[in-house]
Write an enzyme that holds these catalytic residues in place. Sequence first.
Site, PDB file in Angstrom:
ATOM      1  N   GLU A   1       0.862  -1.202   0.000  1.00 15.97           N
ATOM      2  CA  GLU A   1       0.000   0.000   0.000  1.00 15.97           C
ATOM      3  C   GLU A   1       0.895   1.248   0.000  1.00 15.97           C
ATOM      4  O   GLU A   1       1.943   1.260   0.654  1.00 15.97           O
ATOM      5  CB  GLU A   1      -0.839  -0.012   1.289  1.00 15.97           C
ATOM      6  CG  GLU A   1      -1.669   1.242   1.535  1.00 15.97           C
ATOM      7  CD  GLU A   1      -2.251   1.293   2.967  1.00 15.97           C
ATOM      8  OE1 GLU A   1      -1.597   0.798   3.922  1.00 15.97           O
ATOM      9  OE2 GLU A   1      -3.352   1.846   3.115  1.00 15.97           O
TER      10      GLU A   1
ATOM     11  N   ASN B   1      -7.119   5.847  -2.005  1.00 14.25           N
ATOM     12  CA  ASN B   1      -5.974   4.994  -1.728  1.00 14.25           C
ATOM     13  C   ASN B   1      -6.160   3.783  -2.637  1.00 14.25           C
ATOM     14  O   ASN B   1      -7.082   2.993  -2.432  1.00 14.25           O
ATOM     15  CB  ASN B   1      -6.024   4.616  -0.238  1.00 14.25           C
ATOM     16  CG  ASN B   1      -4.800   3.883   0.231  1.00 14.25           C
ATOM     17  OD1 ASN B   1      -4.036   3.344  -0.557  1.00 14.25           O
ATOM     18  ND2 ASN B   1      -4.615   3.841   1.542  1.00 14.25           N
TER      19      ASN B   1
ATOM     20  N   LYS C   1      -9.468   1.566  -1.983  1.00 17.09           N
ATOM     21  CA  LYS C   1      -9.618   1.064  -0.604  1.00 17.09           C
ATOM     22  C   LYS C   1     -11.004   1.414  -0.067  1.00 17.09           C
ATOM     23  O   LYS C   1     -11.448   2.565  -0.171  1.00 17.09           O
ATOM     24  CB  LYS C   1      -8.538   1.692   0.271  1.00 17.09           C
ATOM     25  CG  LYS C   1      -8.507   1.204   1.709  1.00 17.09           C
ATOM     26  CD  LYS C   1      -7.315   1.802   2.444  1.00 17.09           C
ATOM     27  CE  LYS C   1      -7.160   1.319   3.862  1.00 17.09           C
ATOM     28  NZ  LYS C   1      -5.926   1.828   4.507  1.00 17.09           N
TER      29      LYS C   1
ATOM     30  N   GLU D   1      -6.123   8.900   7.829  1.00 12.63           N
ATOM     31  CA  GLU D   1      -6.546   8.442   6.493  1.00 12.63           C
ATOM     32  C   GLU D   1      -7.908   9.010   6.120  1.00 12.63           C
ATOM     33  O   GLU D   1      -8.195   9.224   4.947  1.00 12.63           O
ATOM     34  CB  GLU D   1      -6.604   6.917   6.440  1.00 12.63           C
ATOM     35  CG  GLU D   1      -5.251   6.274   6.283  1.00 12.63           C
ATOM     36  CD  GLU D   1      -5.375   4.825   5.859  1.00 12.63           C
ATOM     37  OE1 GLU D   1      -5.871   4.560   4.760  1.00 12.63           O
ATOM     38  OE2 GLU D   1      -4.984   3.956   6.652  1.00 12.63           O
TER      39      GLU D   1
ATOM     40  N   CYS E   1      -4.872  -2.904   3.092  1.00 12.86           N
ATOM     41  CA  CYS E   1      -4.604  -2.786   4.524  1.00 12.86           C
ATOM     42  C   CYS E   1      -5.804  -3.038   5.417  1.00 12.86           C
ATOM     43  O   CYS E   1      -6.149  -4.170   5.671  1.00 12.86           O
ATOM     44  CB  CYS E   1      -3.948  -1.445   4.833  1.00 12.86           C
ATOM     45  SG  CYS E   1      -3.163  -1.524   6.464  1.00 12.86           S
TER      46      CYS E   1
ATOM     47  N   ASN F   1       0.210  -0.986   5.383  1.00 18.45           N
ATOM     48  CA  ASN F   1       1.102  -0.232   6.283  1.00 18.45           C
ATOM     49  C   ASN F   1       0.431  -0.306   7.648  1.00 18.45           C
ATOM     50  O   ASN F   1      -0.607   0.328   7.862  1.00 18.45           O
ATOM     51  CB  ASN F   1       1.158   1.258   5.917  1.00 18.45           C
ATOM     52  CG  ASN F   1       1.986   1.561   4.680  1.00 18.45           C
ATOM     53  OD1 ASN F   1       3.116   2.036   4.766  1.00 18.45           O
ATOM     54  ND2 ASN F   1       1.404   1.314   3.522  1.00 18.45           N
TER      55      ASN F   1
HETATM   56  N1  CDT Z   1      -3.066   1.518   6.454  1.00 18.40           N
HETATM   57  C1  CDT Z   1      -3.983   0.994   7.314  1.00 18.40           C
HETATM   58  O1  CDT Z   1      -5.127   0.824   6.953  1.00 18.40           O
HETATM   59  N2  CDT Z   1      -3.553   0.717   8.549  1.00 18.40           N
HETATM   60  C2  CDT Z   1      -4.413   0.263   9.594  1.00 18.40           C
HETATM   61  C3  CDT Z   1      -3.863   0.726  10.899  1.00 18.40           C
HETATM   62  C4  CDT Z   1      -4.782   0.543  12.015  1.00 18.40           C
HETATM   63  S1  CDT Z   1      -6.041   1.694  12.093  1.00 18.40           S
HETATM   64  C5  CDT Z   1      -5.307   3.095  12.732  1.00 18.40           C
HETATM   65  C6  CDT Z   1      -4.557  -1.253   9.630  1.00 18.40           C
HETATM   66  O2  CDT Z   1      -5.693  -1.725   9.706  1.00 18.40           O
HETATM   67  O3  CDT Z   1      -3.555  -1.957   9.611  1.00 18.40           O
END
Ligand code: CDT
Length: 316
Positions: free
Chosen positions: A47, A106, A123, A142, A167, A192
């Site tokens: 991502e 995204n 996304k 985000e 993600c 990420n």
């Molecule tokens: N990039 C992404 O979606 N990361 C989220 C982080 C936790 S929510 C703050 C994840 O689900 O891994």
Amino acid sequence: MTRHLTVAAAQMGPIQRADTRPEVVERLIYLLRDAAAQNAELVAFPELALTTFFPRWVIPIEEADQFYETEMPNKDTQPLWDEATRLGVGFALGYALKTQDGHRYNVYHLVDKTGNTVGVFRKVHIPGHKEFEPWRKFQHAERLYFEPGNEFPVWSAFGGTVGMAICNDRRWSETYRVMGLQGVELVLIGYNTPLNYAPDPTQTPLQSFHNHLVMQAGAYQNGTYVIGVAKGGIEEGVESLAQSAIIAPSGQIVRQAVTTEDEVVVARIDLDQTKFYKGTLFDFERYRMPEAYESIAAAGIEAEMGLIDLPEEPGT
Ligand code: CDT
């Protein structure tokens, strides 16, 4: 019958804010060549693979354009397209897209072996928050930077049925099931994931477990391969999960990255293996009970959820 496909998870280590697009694309090309040298036909990158994970800062949206692509390929990424086409390798690349009419998504962009676009996924589940939250050590804004997509399509590509997710999407069972109902055989997922989960620190030590738990369950319950690809390591002081994995329809991890850096893991998979699960335990036509699931896609939530109060003090 067999339908073999050699796939690669091209994990990345951190991309710092000062790293330029040409520097990052050079890393992507290095990973691509490494994967191609191991006979990979499809390479999945993470991502937001062209920039640092910029939602960790809240800045005015008009000043954030530097992190978005407005066309793809563009002058910085064209060398990746050229090299992939020369090598005859397809790939999936995550990046931030600003459309011509000003929408911000995204996205995960799937490209075939000839350099043509197969599909662009937006996304769906956008985690985090929109406003600056002073109690966090770093932000996860985000919801300021991205509008949600609204579908999980699948495409006929690479000799099978391929879908994508990004993600946070991987944590939701619906993500896999919507694609499972379309016969998905291979789901590509870039991520990420900061290790430190500020809203509930009890989840922090479980990040690795939860990562594999959801992807392995999604694979097994839908009889599909899943490739999860991280951008891990310490990026701008924030440590993120690595542990990229290629997962079989049995739910077993076939290959896993061992570093938190740029690393390629390759597996020769057989898309016909999906049939063992799709045709037996998870024979949807025979055994699914949709009449018992009717409320699942309804907007309303039936129970009192008992949400916790988040901290308001800085540094908590
Ligand atoms: N990039 C992404 O979606 N990361 C989220 C982080 C936790 S929510 C703050 C994840 O689900 O891994």
